[in-house]
Design an enzyme around this catalytic site. Structure first.
Site, short mmCIF file in Angstrom:
data_model
loop_
_atom_site.label_atom_id
_atom_site.label_comp_id
_atom_site.label_asym_id
_atom_site.label_seq_id
_atom_site.Cartn_x
_atom_site.Cartn_y
_atom_site.Cartn_z
N LYS A 1 0.79 -1.23 0.00
CA LYS A 1 0.00 0.00 0.00
C LYS A 1 0.82 1.28 0.00
O LYS A 1 1.71 1.46 0.83
CB LYS A 1 -0.89 0.02 1.24
CG LYS A 1 -2.05 -0.93 1.17
CD LYS A 1 -2.89 -0.72 2.39
CE LYS A 1 -4.20 -1.45 2.36
NZ LYS A 1 -4.87 -1.27 3.65
N GLY B 1 7.80 -1.58 11.07
CA GLY B 1 7.09 -0.32 11.32
C GLY B 1 7.96 0.66 12.08
O GLY B 1 7.98 1.86 11.79
#
Ligand code: 3PG
Ligand code: MG
Length: 376
Positions: A174, A351
């Site tokens: 994404k 992350g």
């Protein structure tokens, strides 16, 4: 204030230390598939034990919903840790308590009861403002472990003074997940290479037809703006695609696999960068003096779509530049292809590494800097 280091804890002989680690390892059929994150905490554990501390580790594992769930039991990790660091205890999965993710002060109190000192070596979870990350430094003298300190040194070094050319490679599904880091990287890199699922939203922004490939339609305008920014962005010029009727991860289901240019016919789904693109990307990577890679180039778990990721992994391993893998799937990919020993740093946080590069700081680091023993 600086982030306190292990030396800033003072004399730790006989002290009870709560060690927050990131032991969120992949477990398949009850077995640990990759123990990198456990081994990565050993230098800190050994330092603490050798200096006479009693160490109890704690971690989350997976994403249980704030209550005990046997599927996410720490038992496999506990058994493995017992072989690597026999004197170290391990608490049950922190996320079995809803207070962890909510950063509930009552859970922080419960967690630190009986402990004299706190050490955070959980780099991979330090972007989460959860109880075990930001709570203990408010009450206990605290420090960064060796892994956390090294991750911060390497990743903030990329922002501060990278050798040039600095090339970043981004993949993954994404654009929306990575927009912040794309913006941040475009300010510091000389070239940004984009592959993986997110390249199709960019290709659509360039006016190509992308068939049934992944696309975030609400991101197309944003991608067009980024492409018009004048920055150096490399996109694929050929694609490996799966034809109608095919199934990802199941070659026996049929469906043709073809190399295409950047116009993909209706019903076809782009699932890897093509060989021409992989070669072009490799040239850019091999010329770099600093390389950062986060996100695979294709669905490399399916052997039909692994070649692009493999070629990029090889270039990242062979470049003379300083090479950093930003955790997550790209770390699994370099390991799967046998290049993990050839890159300079494999981050234990996906992350967390992106957030540190994007923001220059993490909630876990802020908390440590605010600890009572933090040096000025
Ligand atoms: C990770 O694997 O990304 C870290 O352990 C953090 O886990 P989380 O994304 O579930 O917070
Ligand atoms: Mg994550």
């Amino acid at each position: 204030m600086r982030v306190p280091q292990l030396e800033d804890l003072g004399d730790i002989t006989g002290k009870n230390v709560l060690l927050r680690a990131d032991f969120n390892v992949p477990i398949h059929n009850g077995r640990i598939a990759d123990d990198l994150r456990i081994r990565a905490a050993l230098p800190t554990i050994e330092w603490l034990v050798n200096h006479g501390a009693n160490v109890t580790a704690c971690s989350h594992l997976g994403r249980p919903k704030g209550k005990p769930d046997p599927q996410y039991s720490m038992e496999p990790v506990r058994e493995h840790l017992a072989t690597l660091a026999p004197s170290v205890g391990l608490l049950e999965n922190l996320r079995f308590n809803a207070g962890e993710e909510k950063n509930d002060p009552a859970f922080v109190k419960e967690l630190i009861a009986g402990f004299d000192l706190y050490v955070n070596d959980a780099f991979g979870a330090s972007h989460r403002a959860h109880a075990s990350i930001v709570g203990p430094p408010q009450f206990l003298p605290s420090a960064a472990g060796r892994l956390l300190a090294k991750e911060v040194e390497v990743l903030t070094g990329l922002r501060a003074q990278p050798k040039r050319p600095f090339v970043a490679i981004l993949g993954g599904a994404k654009v929306s997940d990575k927009l912040g880091v794309i913006d941040a990287l475009l300010d510091i890199v000389d070239s940004l290479i984009i592959g993986g699922g997110m390249c199709f939203t960019f290709l659509k922004a360039q006016g190509y037809s992308i068939g049934s490939s992944l696309c975030e339609n609400d991101m197309v305008d944003k991608c067009a703006q980024l492409l018009a920014s004048g920055k150096s962005i490399h996109l694929p010029s050929d694609i490996v695609a799966l034809g109608p009727g095919g199934k990802i991860g199941d070659p026996s289901a049929g469906g043709d696999v073809r190399q295409l240019g950047v116009n993909i016919p209706d019903g076809w789904m782009g699932l890897d960068i093509g060989p021409g693109t992989a070669a072009e990307f490799s040239d850019v990577i091999l010329d770099a003096r600093t390389v950062l890679w986060n996100g695979p180039m294709g669905v490399f778990e399916d052997p039909r779509f692994e070649a692009g990721t493999r070629t990029v992994a090889q270039a990242v391993a062979e470049t003379k530049g300083f090479s950093v893998i930003g955790g997550g799937d790209s770390a699994s990919a370099v390991k799967q292809f046998g290049y993990d020993d050839k890159v300079d740093w494999v981050s234990t946080g996906g992350g967390a590494s992106l957030e540190l590069i994007e923001q220059g700081d993490l909630p876990g680091l802020v908390a440590l800097r605010n600890a009572s023993n933090a040096p000025a």
